[in-house]
Scaffold this active site. Structure first.
Site, PDB file in Angstrom:
ATOM      1  N   TYR A 141       0.817  -1.215   0.000  1.00  0.00           N
ATOM      2  CA  TYR A 141       0.000   0.000   0.000  1.00  0.00           C
ATOM      3  C   TYR A 141       0.853   1.269   0.000  1.00  0.00           C
ATOM      4  CZ  TYR A 141      -3.974  -3.017   1.167  1.00  0.00           C
ATOM      5  OH  TYR A 141      -4.942  -3.988   1.155  1.00  0.00           O
ATOM      6  N   LYS A 189       4.193 -15.271   2.876  1.00  0.00           N
ATOM      7  CA  LYS A 189       4.155 -16.064   1.648  1.00  0.00           C
ATOM      8  C   LYS A 189       5.620 -16.302   1.259  1.00  0.00           C
ATOM      9  CE  LYS A 189       1.923 -17.888  -1.887  1.00  0.00           C
ATOM     10  NZ  LYS A 189       1.157 -19.130  -1.749  1.00  0.00           N
ATOM     11  N   ASP A 221      -2.173 -18.225   2.062  1.00  0.00           N
ATOM     12  CA  ASP A 221      -3.285 -18.941   1.422  1.00  0.00           C
ATOM     13  C   ASP A 221      -3.830 -20.027   2.347  1.00  0.00           C
ATOM     14  OD1 ASP A 221      -0.738 -19.889   1.040  1.00  0.00           O
ATOM     15  OD2 ASP A 221      -1.074 -20.696  -0.962  1.00  0.00           O
ATOM     16  N   ASP A 245      -4.926  -7.043   5.933  1.00  0.00           N
ATOM     17  CA  ASP A 245      -6.163  -6.362   5.543  1.00  0.00           C
ATOM     18  C   ASP A 245      -7.228  -7.403   5.174  1.00  0.00           C
ATOM     19  OD1 ASP A 245      -7.960  -4.460   4.818  1.00  0.00           O
ATOM     20  OD2 ASP A 245      -6.930  -3.801   3.013  1.00  0.00           O
ATOM     21  N   ASP A 249     -10.578  -8.852   7.772  1.00  0.00           N
ATOM     22  CA  ASP A 249     -11.980  -8.825   7.340  1.00  0.00           C
ATOM     23  C   ASP A 249     -12.586 -10.225   7.391  1.00  0.00           C
ATOM     24  OD1 ASP A 249     -12.064  -6.151   6.980  1.00  0.00           O
ATOM     25  OD2 ASP A 249     -12.874  -6.225   4.941  1.00  0.00           O
TER      26      ASP A 249
END
Ligand code: NAD
Length: 362
Positions: A141, A189, A221, A245, A249
């Site tokens: 970001y 990852k 994942d 992020d 959620d």
């Protein structure tokens, strides 16, 4: 204790829910003998309308000299113009940056009385009580990027991390895990991404200082899958910005309703009590579809105030009392519309605040 709390009520339902949270803080002050001073400041859409900027300088100055900041929510269709120079959300990013808030904490604890509000099976949800920590100021970001122009066919974002950025958030997560069930899951990852390999290396090094912690490294994942399959197995989870992020959620949906979940953003700026000057807010947005109707659920904001007392003022007893009061109201079958089911009493925003306040006082 004396504490100065800046309130950024914001837009939509923001003022409605922060009013109830303030009501609860006043009750805490009365019951436990504290003095809380509130300083209302503008941020977001209303700040654009009234001051021509989503984050006025005086708001930043007030936040910097406060002990903690309470935020409702910002944004709404009125300010959603694609060509707008300023947007309400810019205020939020700006204040996070100004206060160097590098970690976002979302506790996800399933309330027994709301288990039916979740889309996940009851037996999977039993015992869910986790804290998801998202790195907030680095990664894709904020890294170098190229935006494809109107006729361009290439664009990129860069997931850039430095060792100190990883160290500080992992240390914060490890400290949090030490105060809980001493179990920490770091998400990355590392099988594909260079920035994740750095994340893993730094994490391993930092966690060597915490021999008591049970540590697990999980690929993002796989984590997305485990969160739905066996959420109760996790205690503290830490992840970089983009992964965090998405996972925060996902984790919040375990609890069923957006109106129930609080969050804390913490950094390394200390307040007069030598505790982190944090920003506390519900995870939901400004809900323009229900704004002004008096039906918004104030509990996420009220529970955010519990986090504020715990992390920025060190008032654990008071924080726990708020959480117990919320639990007790739900236990009696009282609900706002968003978490209602058959056989419950549906109340509006203010009545819900009054009921929690009453429980706290008794
Ligand atoms: P939202 O969270 O505002 O609303 C999503 C749905 O949940 C709506 O149907 C809403 O009515 C409901 N809801 C949310 N909070 C509720 C509450 N406390 N009680 C009862 N129902 C509740 O998300 P959205 O609709 O995607 O976004 C609306 C605006 O909020 C947008 O402008 C968005 O940019 C902004 N937003 C701000 C923040 C923030 O300030 N941190 C976060 C997310 C979204």
């Amino acid at each position: 204790m004396n504490a100065k709390i800046v309130v950024l009520a914001g837009d939509g339902i923001g003022p409605e829910v922060t009013d109830e949270a303030r009501k609860i803080l006043n009750v805490v002050a009365q019951k436990f003998g504290h003095t809380f001073t509130f300083d209302d400041q503008l941020m977001g859409g209303r700040a654009i309308d009234e001051r021509g900027t989503s984050l006025p300088d005086e708001t930043v100055a007030a936040c910097k000299s406060a002990d903690a900041v309470l935020l409702g929510a910002v944004g709404g269709p009125k300010w959603d113009k694609p060509d707008a120079e300023d947007r309400p959300e810019r205020g939020l990013l700006g204040i996070r940056k100004a206060l160097n808030l590098f970690a976002n904490l979302r506790p996800v604890k399933l309330n027994q009385h709301l288990i039916s509000a979740s889309t996940i099976k009851e037996e999977v949800l039993a015992g869910v009580d986790m804290l998801v920590i998202r790195e907030l100021t680095g990664g894709a970001y904020f890294g170098p990027r190229k935006e494809a122009g109107a006729d361009g066919d290439e664009a990129f974002d860069t997931m850039l991390y430095t060792t100190p950025e990883i160290e500080r958030v992992v240390r914060l997560a490890a400290d949090a895990a030490m105060g809980r069930k001493k179990k920490l899951t770091s998400v990355d990852k590392a099988n594909v991404l260079a920035s994740s390999r750095l994340w893993r290396r730094v994490t391993v090094k930092v966690l060597a200082d915490y021999p008591e912690l049970e540590v697990e490294h999980v690929l993002v994942d796989a984590m997305a899958m485990h969160l739905i399959r066996r959420p109760a197995a996790y205690d503290v989870i830490v992840a970089e910005n983009l992964f965090g992020d998405i996972l925060t959620d996902e984790a919040s949906m375990l609890a069923g309703s957006m109106g129930m979940l609080p969050s804390a953003s913490l950094g390394d700026v200390m307040n007069q009590h030598n505790l982190p000057l944090g920003l506390y807010e519900p995870i939901h947005g400004s809900a323009p579809d229900i704004a002004g109707q008096g039906i918004a659920n104030p509990l996420a904001t009220i529970l955010s105030v519990a986090l504020l007392l715990r992390h920025s003022l060190g008032l654990e007893k008071e924080a726990a009392a708020i959480e117990a009061a919320v639990d007790s109201v739900l236990n009696e079958g009282v609900r706002t519309r968003d978490i209602a089911s058959t056989g419950v009493e549906v109340v509006g925003t203010q009545i819900m605040g009054d009921l929690v306040a009453e429980k706290l006082l008794n």
